[in-house]
Design a protein around this motif. Structure first.
Motif, PDB file in Angstrom:
ATOM      1  N   ALA B 170       0.953  -1.240   0.085  1.00  0.00           N
ATOM      2  CA  ALA B 170       0.058   0.103  -0.031  1.00  0.00           C
ATOM      3  C   ALA B 170       0.918   1.314  -0.084  1.00  0.00           C
ATOM      4  N   PHE B 171       1.847   1.222   0.810  1.00  0.00           N
ATOM      5  CA  PHE B 171       2.777   2.480   0.665  1.00  0.00           C
ATOM      6  C   PHE B 171       3.602   2.675  -0.412  1.00  0.00           C
ATOM      7  N   ILE B 172       3.851   1.457  -0.870  1.00  0.00           N
ATOM      8  CA  ILE B 172       4.510   1.441  -2.253  1.00  0.00           C
ATOM      9  C   ILE B 172       3.589   2.165  -3.382  1.00  0.00           C
ATOM     10  N   SER B 173       2.288   1.630  -3.427  1.00  0.00           N
ATOM     11  CA  SER B 173       1.394   2.268  -4.122  1.00  0.00           C
ATOM     12  C   SER B 173       1.119   3.638  -4.084  1.00  0.00           C
ATOM     13  N   LEU B 174       1.214   4.042  -2.867  1.00  0.00           N
ATOM     14  CA  LEU B 174       0.906   5.463  -2.467  1.00  0.00           C
ATOM     15  C   LEU B 174       2.083   6.425  -3.143  1.00  0.00           C
ATOM     16  N   PHE B 175       3.304   5.844  -2.806  1.00  0.00           N
ATOM     17  CA  PHE B 175       4.470   6.605  -3.175  1.00  0.00           C
ATOM     18  C   PHE B 175       4.666   6.595  -4.668  1.00  0.00           C
ATOM     19  N   ILE B 176       4.205   5.765  -5.433  1.00  0.00           N
ATOM     20  CA  ILE B 176       4.284   5.698  -6.992  1.00  0.00           C
ATOM     21  C   ILE B 176       3.133   6.885  -7.311  1.00  0.00           C
TER      22      ILE B 176
END
Lengths: 186, 519
Positions: B170-176
């Motif tokens: 979820a964090f990776i998705s947000l950062f992208i």
């Protein structure tokens, strides 16, 4: 087992590589800022650093977890509640990667050709192709909805909403222009 | 208060103008249809409707989208209860009691409970929205950039921590998402970022393209891989709604209240939407409900709790949108897009600059809830027949609406390439279990977050501690950190408890030394 772990780590590896590349690109952003002020590269660099950190964590976790069964460990917040129905044996869902590939190719072809063929021709061809790829076989419905739907969309967007949809280039534009004339679109 | 009621009365007059009323009805029916079709999510539906509002005036456009939003939280319950096909993720909790009730032969009553839940939850939230929006806007007027950044930070963190699934993903998705939002010429210095020499990227990537691509096209690709299986239709001809008696309604008053409250609070949190509200409310009912032990066996409380929360989250989510210009969910992001398209910037000033539009929207929510329930009561049988449509045909048209929506925003074919790319990205996200919502929220809230962060840094000499030392922003940041840490702690506790239970079970099963001797 090792291959499985590497497979799980692969997406994070790709993201890590992308993160490093983007950080390199962020270093090359050109700007003039007064001394003591942070520049336009600061925000992206913060985000990229967090992305890199999360990707490294993802890789470590993928490589150190023994099996996918441990995945419940990954889930910090799983579906909060379980389905109270008694569990039934569920067959693994059948997938059709070939259909997906064809669907993506048809979509890319539509984007590539819409300027040449014009909206009407490209859209009716795409709709028909999409329904066939989607394993629907009622030909009358396929062709009628494909063609009539494209005409309706063309009418609505060009006549009512005033969006200038692609007309196409010669000789295909002749079809669009004729339809526009019939619909009273100037 | 008199002023609010006066504006609201004018708002009702606006809603009952013929074109606005027509927009409301079209929005309600479309929202109900979108919610019934499992392949179309509520956000996707609102996204796809946006291009159709380009030529409209601002009031009917906003009314249409708001009506779609509210009715989209209701009709998915029908297919959950009748066919065990949740039209939306938010309808999953309705399977547990709603479908069970239907299997006991009480489908009509289950639909009746759903209707009352949507009606009461929706009206409570709408009333709260009208009462609270203006005071909140007044408070928001005193906010400076650190407070705004803190609110956005809280929203971004909440969507990650409440969203479910892997926190890392979820964090990776947000950062992208945040990185996608930083593409283009930046507002402060005019510097080009990540444009790679492509002209169209200089203007940035429109969040609409990302949303339509990742949610719409990505979902269609994912379903295509599964071979477009249409939902089986059973017993549509017997679909009818039977309302519960007043005495029964009164008996469940606390469930209605808890559900509405949960929906409003979750809706207020930027990033959390109807799905989270529905699950949270069912969870609250499991903890505090009068008949919590019977949940899952087909009792009305199991229907009321999620449905009330889902519908009341609409009123909650519209508050941050109107008062601060912060979209609380995917659907409100589109409504924000509609505001901006018509040259209106929601925020604390909007009550002074355009009260007629704001109160028309508020009034439309009241009328919409009543209309939605009337349509639901009389036309559910007809509307669920949409499930009969072949999925391949519906999906083909969804893709076309995606293309038209993306193209019409800037009249540029290059946006179609971007759309196709985000469609493939959305599919890959689904395939590798990266949630899409944080990505989309990152793209939407990213520019706002960056602007407020940069302005704060410039104003306070790069002192990042300012976010924690100012009372309001500090409190919100603390809340954000709690929101982030709480699920981690809860998970650890749950894992430990499970491990202890398993160990105890093993010990109980293992024969003790005396048993061994006896045997």
């Amino acid at each position: 087992m090792r291959l499985e772990r590497l497979k799980r780590a692969l997406p994070y590896g790709v993201l890590l590589a992308a993160g490093f590349y983007l950080f390199y690109m962020a270093n090359r952003i050109e700007y003039f800022a007064p001394p003591g002020r942070i520049g336009p590269d600061a925000w992206p660099k913060i985000v990229i650093s967090l992305l890199v950190a999360a990707s490294v964590y993802g890789i470590v976790r993928a490589l150190t977890r023994s099996s996918p069964e441990d995945r419940h460990e990954e889930a910090v917040v799983d579906a909060p509640l379980e389905d109270p129905e008694p569990p039934v044996a569920v067959e693994p869902e059948k997938t059709y990667p070939g259909l997906l590939l064809l669907g993506i190719l048809a979509t890319l072809a539509y984007v590539a050709l819409v300027r040449t063929l014009g909206f009407f021709l490209a859209t009716s061809a795409y709709l028909i192709a999409f329904m066939i790829i989607g394993r629907y076989r009622n030909w009358a419905v396929i062709f009628s909805t494909g063609i009539i739907g494209s005409l309706l969309m063309m009418f609505f967007f060009m006549r009512v909403v005033y969006v200038s949809l692609p007309i196409g280039s010669e000789p295909f534009s002749a079809v669009t222009l004729m339809l526009m004339k019939l619909m009273g679109i100037k | 208060m008199d002023n609010v009621l006066h504006h609201l009365a004018i708002g009702f007059l606006h809603v009952f103008e013929p074109w606005n009323l027509a927009a409301l009805i079209v929005g309600l029916v479309t929202g109900l249809l979108v919610a019934v079709l499992p392949g179309l999510t509520l956000v996707m539906g609102v996204v796809l409707a946006l291009p159709f509002t380009y030529s409209m005036d601002v009031i009917p456009a906003i009314i249409l989208l708001t009506a779609m939003y509210v009715s989209g939280t209701y009709a998915g319950a029908w297919t959950s209860i009748l066919f065990r096909v949740p039209g939306e993720p938010m309808d999953v909790p309705l399977l547990w009691d709603g479908y069970t009730m239907a299997r006991k032969g009480q489908a009509a009553l289950a639909l009746g409970w759903t209707l009352t839940a949507a009606f009461i939850g929706g009206l409570i939230a709408a009333t709260f929205m009208v009462a609270a929006a203006h005071p909140i806007a007044k408070i928001a007027l005193t906010f400076s950039t650190p407070e705004y950044f803190a609110i956005l930070f809280f929203g971004l963190v909440s969507v990650v921590s409440l969203g479910g699934g892997s926190l890392t993903n979820a964090f990776i998705s947000l950062f992208i998402g945040l990185l996608i939002a930083s593409v283009g010429v930046d507002d402060t210095y005019g510097a080009e970022r990540f444009t790679f020499g492509v002209d169209i990227l200089r203007d940035g990537i429109d969040y609409l393209v990302v949303m339509v691509g990742a949610y719409g096209l990505g979902e269609v690709f994912a379903r295509m891989e599964k071979g477009f299986k249409s939902a089986p239709l059973q017993a549509v001809d017997t679909v009818k709604t039977r309302l519960p008696k007043l005495r029964e309604l009164w008996g469940a008053k606390m469930t209605y209240l808890r559900g509405s409250l949960a929906g409003i609070i979750v809706g207020l949190v930027p990033g959390a939407g109807a799905t989270i509200a529905s699950f949270v409310s069912y969870g609250a009912e499991m903890q505090y409900g009068k008949r919590k032990e019977q949940l899952g066996t087909g009792i009305p409380e199991g229907i009321i709790a999620p449905q009330t929360a889902a519908t009341s989250s609409v009123g909650g989510a519209l508050i941050p949108l109107i008062t601060m210009g912060i979209p609380g969910s995917g659907a409100t992001a589109i409504i924000l897009g509609a505001f901006l398209l018509h040259g209106l910037q929601p925020g604390p000033q909007v009550f002074a600059t355009s009260p007629n539009i704001v109160y028309a929207m508020f009034a439309s929510l009241f009328v919409g809830i009543v209309g939605m329930c009337l349509i639901g009561y009389f036309a559910a049988k007809v509307l669920v027949k949409v499930l009969d449509f072949p999925e391949a045909v519906v999906s083909a048209y969804v893709v076309m609406c995606c293309f038209l929506g993306a193209f019409a925003a800037r009249n540029n074919v290059t946006d179609l390439w971007l759309l196709a790319s985000f469609g493939i990205l959305g599919y890959l996200f689904e395939r590798f279990r990266f949630p899409i919502t944080p990505l989309v929220l990152g793209v939407i809230l990213g520019p706002l977050a960056e602007t407020n962060f940069m302005t704060t840094m410039v104003s306070y000499d790069n002192d990042w501690t300012i976010f924690f030392t100012r009372p309001i922003s500090g409190s919100i940041m603390a809340l954000a950190i709690i929101a982030l840490v709480f699920p981690l702690v809860r998970h650890r506790l749950r894992s430990r408890k499970l491990a202890r239970t398993a160990e105890a079970g093993m010990r109980a099963r293992r024969p003790g030394p005396t048993e061994e001797v006896q045997s």
